[in-house]
Design an enzyme around this catalytic site. Structure first.
Site, PDB file in Angstrom:
ATOM      1  N   LYS A 190       0.923  -1.369  -0.031  1.00 41.20           N
ATOM      2  CA  LYS A 190      -0.031  -0.072   0.063  1.00 41.20           C
ATOM      3  C   LYS A 190       1.036   1.252  -0.025  1.00 41.20           C
ATOM      4  O   LYS A 190       0.552   2.139  -0.849  1.00 41.20           O
ATOM      5  CB  LYS A 190      -0.877   0.068   1.197  1.00 41.20           C
ATOM      6  CG  LYS A 190      -1.744  -1.258   1.377  1.00 41.20           C
ATOM      7  CD  LYS A 190      -2.866  -1.266   0.194  1.00 41.20           C
ATOM      8  CE  LYS A 190      -3.904  -2.276   0.682  1.00 41.20           C
ATOM      9  NZ  LYS A 190      -3.517  -3.830   0.658  1.00 41.20           N
ATOM     10  N   LYS A 248      -8.496   1.894   3.949  1.00 41.75           N
ATOM     11  CA  LYS A 248      -7.937   0.524   3.782  1.00 41.75           C
ATOM     12  C   LYS A 248      -6.764   0.316   4.771  1.00 41.75           C
ATOM     13  O   LYS A 248      -5.973   1.194   5.096  1.00 41.75           O
ATOM     14  CB  LYS A 248      -7.679   0.413   2.486  1.00 41.75           C
ATOM     15  CG  LYS A 248      -6.266   1.315   1.951  1.00 41.75           C
ATOM     16  CD  LYS A 248      -6.017   0.951   0.344  1.00 41.75           C
ATOM     17  CE  LYS A 248      -6.765   1.221  -0.543  1.00 41.75           C
ATOM     18  NZ  LYS A 248      -6.478   1.073  -1.853  1.00 41.75           N
ATOM     19  N   ARG A 267      -4.845  -4.784 -13.029  1.00 41.72           N
ATOM     20  CA  ARG A 267      -3.487  -5.454 -12.721  1.00 41.72           C
ATOM     21  C   ARG A 267      -2.649  -5.085 -13.992  1.00 41.72           C
ATOM     22  O   ARG A 267      -2.969  -5.983 -14.976  1.00 41.72           O
ATOM     23  CB  ARG A 267      -3.558  -6.979 -12.232  1.00 41.72           C
ATOM     24  CG  ARG A 267      -2.275  -7.697 -11.940  1.00 41.72           C
ATOM     25  CD  ARG A 267      -1.323  -6.991 -11.063  1.00 41.72           C
ATOM     26  NE  ARG A 267      -1.797  -6.737  -9.784  1.00 41.72           N
ATOM     27  CZ  ARG A 267      -2.076  -7.625  -8.764  1.00 41.72           C
ATOM     28  NH1 ARG A 267      -1.455  -8.941  -9.057  1.00 41.72           N
ATOM     29  NH2 ARG A 267      -2.368  -7.406  -7.463  1.00 41.72           N
ATOM     30  N   ARG A 294      -9.945  -6.281 -13.005  1.00 38.86           N
ATOM     31  CA  ARG A 294     -10.842  -6.978 -12.118  1.00 38.86           C
ATOM     32  C   ARG A 294     -11.907  -6.229 -11.598  1.00 38.86           C
ATOM     33  O   ARG A 294     -11.823  -4.902 -11.024  1.00 38.86           O
ATOM     34  CB  ARG A 294      -9.906  -7.227 -10.795  1.00 38.86           C
ATOM     35  CG  ARG A 294      -8.936  -8.417 -10.730  1.00 38.86           C
ATOM     36  CD  ARG A 294      -7.596  -7.862 -11.118  1.00 38.86           C
ATOM     37  NE  ARG A 294      -7.264  -6.796 -10.474  1.00 38.86           N
ATOM     38  CZ  ARG A 294      -6.443  -6.833  -9.401  1.00 38.86           C
ATOM     39  NH1 ARG A 294      -5.934  -7.815  -9.084  1.00 38.86           N
ATOM     40  NH2 ARG A 294      -5.891  -5.665  -9.025  1.00 38.86           N
ATOM     41  N   ARG A 347     -15.176  -3.167  -4.342  1.00 37.41           N
ATOM     42  CA  ARG A 347     -13.907  -3.883  -4.536  1.00 37.41           C
ATOM     43  C   ARG A 347     -13.690  -4.775  -5.765  1.00 37.41           C
ATOM     44  O   ARG A 347     -14.799  -5.609  -6.010  1.00 37.41           O
ATOM     45  CB  ARG A 347     -13.306  -4.900  -3.425  1.00 37.41           C
ATOM     46  CG  ARG A 347     -13.340  -4.058  -2.106  1.00 37.41           C
ATOM     47  CD  ARG A 347     -13.319  -5.179  -0.987  1.00 37.41           C
ATOM     48  NE  ARG A 347     -14.444  -5.915  -0.870  1.00 37.41           N
ATOM     49  CZ  ARG A 347     -14.648  -6.748   0.128  1.00 37.41           C
ATOM     50  NH1 ARG A 347     -13.741  -6.938   0.929  1.00 37.41           N
ATOM     51  NH2 ARG A 347     -15.855  -7.717   0.155  1.00 37.41           N
ATOM     52  N   ASP A 350      -1.381  -2.127  -9.374  1.00 36.37           N
ATOM     53  CA  ASP A 350      -2.889  -1.914  -9.422  1.00 36.37           C
ATOM     54  C   ASP A 350      -3.328  -0.713  -9.715  1.00 36.37           C
ATOM     55  O   ASP A 350      -2.796   0.449  -9.337  1.00 36.37           O
ATOM     56  CB  ASP A 350      -3.567  -2.154  -8.216  1.00 36.37           C
ATOM     57  CG  ASP A 350      -3.354  -3.763  -7.576  1.00 36.37           C
ATOM     58  OD1 ASP A 350      -3.127  -4.615  -8.534  1.00 36.37           O
ATOM     59  OD2 ASP A 350      -3.681  -4.542  -6.784  1.00 36.37           O
ATOM     60  N   GLU A 361      -1.858   0.409  -5.795  1.00 43.76           N
ATOM     61  CA  GLU A 361      -0.791  -0.345  -4.919  1.00 43.76           C
ATOM     62  C   GLU A 361       0.200  -0.939  -6.062  1.00 43.76           C
ATOM     63  O   GLU A 361       0.360  -0.846  -7.171  1.00 43.76           O
ATOM     64  CB  GLU A 361      -1.635  -1.687  -4.771  1.00 43.76           C
ATOM     65  CG  GLU A 361      -2.710  -1.757  -3.525  1.00 43.76           C
ATOM     66  CD  GLU A 361      -3.134  -2.886  -2.989  1.00 43.76           C
ATOM     67  OE1 GLU A 361      -2.236  -4.048  -3.025  1.00 43.76           O
ATOM     68  OE2 GLU A 361      -4.363  -2.943  -2.390  1.00 43.76           O
ATOM     69  N   ASN A 414       2.341  -4.367  -5.999  1.00 40.26           N
ATOM     70  CA  ASN A 414       2.232  -5.740  -5.657  1.00 40.26           C
ATOM     71  C   ASN A 414       3.552  -6.313  -5.814  1.00 40.26           C
ATOM     72  O   ASN A 414       4.057  -6.565  -6.830  1.00 40.26           O
ATOM     73  CB  ASN A 414       1.341  -6.665  -6.052  1.00 40.26           C
ATOM     74  CG  ASN A 414      -0.166  -6.078  -5.457  1.00 40.26           C
ATOM     75  OD1 ASN A 414      -0.595  -6.662  -4.403  1.00 40.26           O
ATOM     76  ND2 ASN A 414      -0.628  -5.165  -6.186  1.00 40.26           N
TER      77      ASN A 414
END
Length: 315
Positions: free
Chosen positions: A124, A159, A209, A224, A232, A272, A280, A282
């Site tokens: 994050k 979050k 992504r 997504r 979400r 993301d 984000e 990842n």
């Protein structure tokens, strides 16, 4: 090559969508030997970082998909590459594993992603290093700051910094309904830091992504898309994955971050992106290889193993 995968228990894999399985399959197709172990199998003993590893044979059966030889104790520097693929939560046990893996590097092991880089890039918080690509964002444990941020932006997302799969995320609209109780719960009455961001309406089009491999942008990503009124898009939260070409904005973000993150030792990164904004970075075990391959024809696992072979310096 001899490649060891640090991963969750193989019996838990859903191989029809698992990216680690896709990596293993491609590595075997090229004639590489693959091994597997878990974080709990790592030890420092006798001056060396060791792991209890099993050589893995893929059977081709979609259910009974692997055979594991009897485990042996092996120094991690005896492998040509060690691939870190353990899923979050990124708790203290995960951090301890990165310390041991970092020591293994000092003893000659080649580990991807680099353990220090994994530890240094909270998935994050890392976005704050690239503020030109993020929506208005606040990181704090202070209730008054969060309330002021809500007053300014009206529609916000809160979050946890250690969440995964969309867990623990709240949206608070202009009416501020339940904001106080959400703040209390998430910050533990001001004792835990959280991230607060302006709500991005483009989430209805998907949380994209975007994969970086060896510092380069994979040309297709996976959007997504939230379902049934969800905020979400995470697949774990019921989102539907749709492979799409990387947009001009996504490519701009990826091409800016790619070389920087690769230089830091991050061979594989999942960005993301919602609309024009990165949300984000990842670095633990980025996914979506198989969904992108099945829908676009882009063989992400092959791209990854190409990059791994090059990074490890072994044909």
């Amino acid at each position: 090559m001899k490649i060891a995968f640090a991963a969750d228990p193989l019996a838990s894999f859903k191989i029809y969508k698992d990216s680690t399985f896709a990596m293993m399959r491609e590595a075997v197709r090229r004639g590489h030997e693959i091994y597997a172990f878990e974080h709990k199998d790592i030890a420092f003993d006798g001056g060396a970082v060791l792991a209890q590893v099993s050589r893995i044979t893929l059977t081709g059966d979609p259910v009974d998909w692997y055979r594991a030889d009897a485990a042996i104790v092996q120094a991690l520097n005896k492998f040509d590459a060690v691939v870190e693929r353990t899923d979050p939560p990124f708790d203290m046990e995960y951090i301890y594993a990165t310390y041991l893996l970092e020591l293994a590097e000092k003893q000659g092991a080649k580990i991807f992603n680099k353990p220090e880089a994994i530890r240094s890039h909270n998935e994050k918080l890392a976005i704050t290093q690239f503020a030109q690509f993020i929506a208005p964002t606040l990181v704090t444990s202070d209730e008054m700051r969060i309330r002021a941020f809500h007053k300014e932006h009206s529609d916000i997302i809160l979050k946890p910094l250690d969440g995964m799969g969309g867990a623990g995320i709240f949206r608070v609209k202009e009416d501020g309904l339940n904001l106080g109780s959400i703040i209390e719960q998430m910050t533990h009455h001001g004792n835990r830091t959280v991230m607060v961001q302006r709500y991005i309406p483009d989430i209805v089009k998907g949380d994209k992504r975007v994969l970086l491999i060896g510092g380069k942008v994979v040309p297709y990503g996976l959007a997504r898309i939230p379902q049934n009124g969800e905020v979400r898009g995470n697949l774990a939260a019921g989102g539907v994955g749709v492979a799409q070409p990387v947009s001009a904005r996504e490519r701009e973000i990826g091409e800016t971050l790619g070389p920087i993150l690769a230089q830091r030792g991050l061979l594989l990164v999942g960005l993301d992106v919602i609309g024009d904004y990165m949300t984000e970075i990842n670095v633990t075990s980025p996914t979506c290889f198989q969904e992108i391959m099945e829908q676009s024809g882009i063989d992400v696992a092959a791209i990854f193993i190409d990059a791994l072979e090059q990074a490890a310096g072994v044909p």
